[in-house]
Design a protein around this motif. Structure first.
Motif, PDB file in Angstrom:
ATOM      1  N   LEU A 184     -38.298 106.592  48.765  1.00  0.00           N
ATOM      2  CA  LEU A 184     -38.740 106.821  50.141  1.00  0.00           C
ATOM      3  C   LEU A 184     -39.780 105.785  50.534  1.00  0.00           C
ATOM      4  O   LEU A 184     -40.666 105.456  49.750  1.00  0.00           O
ATOM      5  CB  LEU A 184     -39.366 108.222  50.274  1.00  0.00           C
ATOM      6  N   HIS A 185     -39.667 105.298  51.753  1.00  0.00           N
ATOM      7  CA  HIS A 185     -40.673 104.386  52.284  1.00  0.00           C
ATOM      8  C   HIS A 185     -41.909 105.189  52.690  1.00  0.00           C
ATOM      9  O   HIS A 185     -41.797 106.304  53.185  1.00  0.00           O
ATOM     10  CB  HIS A 185     -40.108 103.643  53.498  1.00  0.00           C
ATOM     11  N   TRP A 186     -43.101 104.586  52.490  1.00  0.00           N
ATOM     12  CA  TRP A 186     -44.350 105.310  52.751  1.00  0.00           C
ATOM     13  C   TRP A 186     -44.505 105.737  54.208  1.00  0.00           C
ATOM     14  O   TRP A 186     -45.197 106.706  54.509  1.00  0.00           O
ATOM     15  CB  TRP A 186     -45.554 104.474  52.318  1.00  0.00           C
ATOM     16  N   SER A 264     -53.800  99.463  50.463  1.00  0.00           N
ATOM     17  CA  SER A 264     -52.467  98.888  50.320  1.00  0.00           C
ATOM     18  C   SER A 264     -51.429  99.937  49.993  1.00  0.00           C
ATOM     19  O   SER A 264     -51.734 100.972  49.405  1.00  0.00           O
ATOM     20  CB  SER A 264     -52.464  97.849  49.186  1.00  0.00           C
ATOM     21  N   SER A 265     -50.194  99.622  50.378  1.00  0.00           N
ATOM     22  CA  SER A 265     -49.039 100.387  49.927  1.00  0.00           C
ATOM     23  C   SER A 265     -48.058  99.411  49.303  1.00  0.00           C
ATOM     24  O   SER A 265     -47.814  98.343  49.849  1.00  0.00           O
ATOM     25  CB  SER A 265     -48.364 101.096  51.102  1.00  0.00           C
ATOM     26  N   PHE A 266     -47.502  99.807  48.164  1.00  0.00           N
ATOM     27  CA  PHE A 266     -46.536  98.950  47.492  1.00  0.00           C
ATOM     28  C   PHE A 266     -45.192  99.667  47.456  1.00  0.00           C
ATOM     29  O   PHE A 266     -45.126 100.865  47.165  1.00  0.00           O
ATOM     30  CB  PHE A 266     -46.995  98.653  46.058  1.00  0.00           C
ATOM     31  N   SER A 267     -44.124  98.912  47.775  1.00  0.00           N
ATOM     32  CA  SER A 267     -42.806  99.528  47.790  1.00  0.00           C
ATOM     33  C   SER A 267     -41.735  98.468  47.583  1.00  0.00           C
ATOM     34  O   SER A 267     -41.990  97.271  47.744  1.00  0.00           O
ATOM     35  CB  SER A 267     -42.568 100.243  49.121  1.00  0.00           C
ATOM     36  N   CYS A 268     -40.539  98.924  47.226  1.00  0.00           N
ATOM     37  CA  CYS A 268     -39.398  98.026  47.078  1.00  0.00           C
ATOM     38  C   CYS A 268     -38.644  97.975  48.406  1.00  0.00           C
ATOM     39  O   CYS A 268     -38.178  99.008  48.882  1.00  0.00           O
ATOM     40  CB  CYS A 268     -38.463  98.514  45.977  1.00  0.00           C
ATOM     41  N   PRO A 269     -38.515  96.792  49.003  1.00  0.00           N
ATOM     42  CA  PRO A 269     -37.870  96.699  50.318  1.00  0.00           C
ATOM     43  C   PRO A 269     -36.415  97.162  50.291  1.00  0.00           C
ATOM     44  O   PRO A 269     -35.881  97.576  51.323  1.00  0.00           O
ATOM     45  CB  PRO A 269     -37.944  95.198  50.647  1.00  0.00           C
ATOM     46  N   ARG A 270     -35.787  97.108  49.137  1.00  0.00           N
ATOM     47  CA  ARG A 270     -34.372  97.477  49.073  1.00  0.00           C
ATOM     48  C   ARG A 270     -34.185  98.955  48.737  1.00  0.00           C
ATOM     49  O   ARG A 270     -33.407  99.658  49.391  1.00  0.00           O
ATOM     50  CB  ARG A 270     -33.686  96.609  48.021  1.00  0.00           C
TER      51      ARG A 270
END
Length: 279
Positions: A184-186, A264-270
């Motif tokens: 899930l995206h933040w 910051s928020s870190f996530s995988c774009p895919r």
DNA sequence: GTTCTTTCCTGCGAGC
DNA sequence: TGCTCGCAGGAAAGAA
């Protein structure tokens, strides 16, 4: 882990004195440092408990010694006469003359206070944190109830995860890791979460916390009660947090960093595509 | 009533 | 070498 260390080394002992070396460490104890020290002298410690990021000692007089470690706080058990730590804030000595309990905190975001114990859903908790929700590792934590509450919010999912009145113990690192696991995206609006997604992200948060706790246990020893953030878990097991530019462990796409609430928020774009469309 | 922003603090690393 | 600057984190309090 810290709680277990306190349980093992402090429970059953009588506090002889509490010495406040930095007033900021007890700023949340409104009556002040002198009152704090005066009320602790001669009191027996009965148990060590935790909820979310708070830790407390049940005291024989019906009160609780409440602690929040912030991000740099430590609880240490040290022999009397051991050199003072650079950021030693409060020292507790005991009537048995044995090891001292020390609150050490570099950035002074943490602190100690005395509070009355009140009932919260069948569990005694300090009155000043009665608004804090159970954490996902609490045996009485109800995932279905928390998932419904999460979906009832009207905000972004990560903001909701960080709200301690909804679910406690989740900070910026655990939130990013739980969101990565749940794909899930933040910024996903909570009202657009499916019931399954809400349960998944909360379950992932519980898993991350349990794994961090298990990993942190490796550096425990008798004199070092706290397991501070930097232990092995953070270097080796993070999939998203702090991994900007490094390939996602699932798909290899570089992890992305976004500004989020002055951090910051870190996530995988895919794996975690940004939500589209109107809320 | 709910959600959002600001502020507290110190050490570290990057950049000049 | 030594300085400044930005960043990191949780939660209370006040603002919207």
């Amino acid at each position: 882990m810290v709680r277990a260390g306190l349980e093992a080394h402090v429970t059953g002992r009588i506090i002889a004195s509490a010495e406040v070396l930095h007033p900021r460490a007890v700023r949340r104890h409104v009556p002040g440092a002198a009152d704090f020290a005066g009320r602790l002298a001669g009191v027996k410690v009965e148990a060590a408990r935790r909820r979310g990021k708070y830790l407390w000692l049940d005291l024989a007089d019906g009160q609780a010694l409440l602690a929040h470690l912030g991000m740099s706080g430590q609880m240490r058990v040290q022999p009397p006469g051991a050199p003072d730590e650079k950021h030693l804030r409060v020292r507790f000595t005991f009537a048995d003359g044995g090891p001292e309990l020390r609150f050490v905190d570099q950035r002074t975001f943490g602190g100690l206070a005395l509070a009355d114990l009140v009932d919260s859903g069948g569990t005694p908790v300090p009155d000043t944190i009665a608004h804090i929700a159970r954490d996902p590792m609490d045996p009485a934590f109800d995932l279905a109830v928390a998932a419904r509450a999460l979906r009832a919010r009207r905000t972004e999912v990560k903001r909701a995860l960080l709200d301690q009145t909804l679910v406690s113990g989740v900070g910026n690192i655990y939130a990013d890791e739980a969101l990565w696991r749940a794909r899930l995206h933040w910024a996903r609006p909570t009202e657009r979460l499916t019931a399954a997604q809400a349960r998944a992200v909360l379950g992932a948060a519980a898993d991350v916390m349990a794994e961090a706790l298990a990993a942190g246990g490796t550096s425990f020893d008798a004199l070092y009660v706290n397991v501070n953030g930097q232990s092995g878990y953070f270097d080796r097991s993070l999939n998203a947090y702090g991994q900007a530019g490094r390939p996602c462990d699932r798909c290899g796409t570089p992890i992305r960093r976004d500004p989020f609430m002055n951090r910051s928020s870190f996530s995988c774009p895919r794996c975690q595509p940004r939500p589209r469309g109107p809320r």
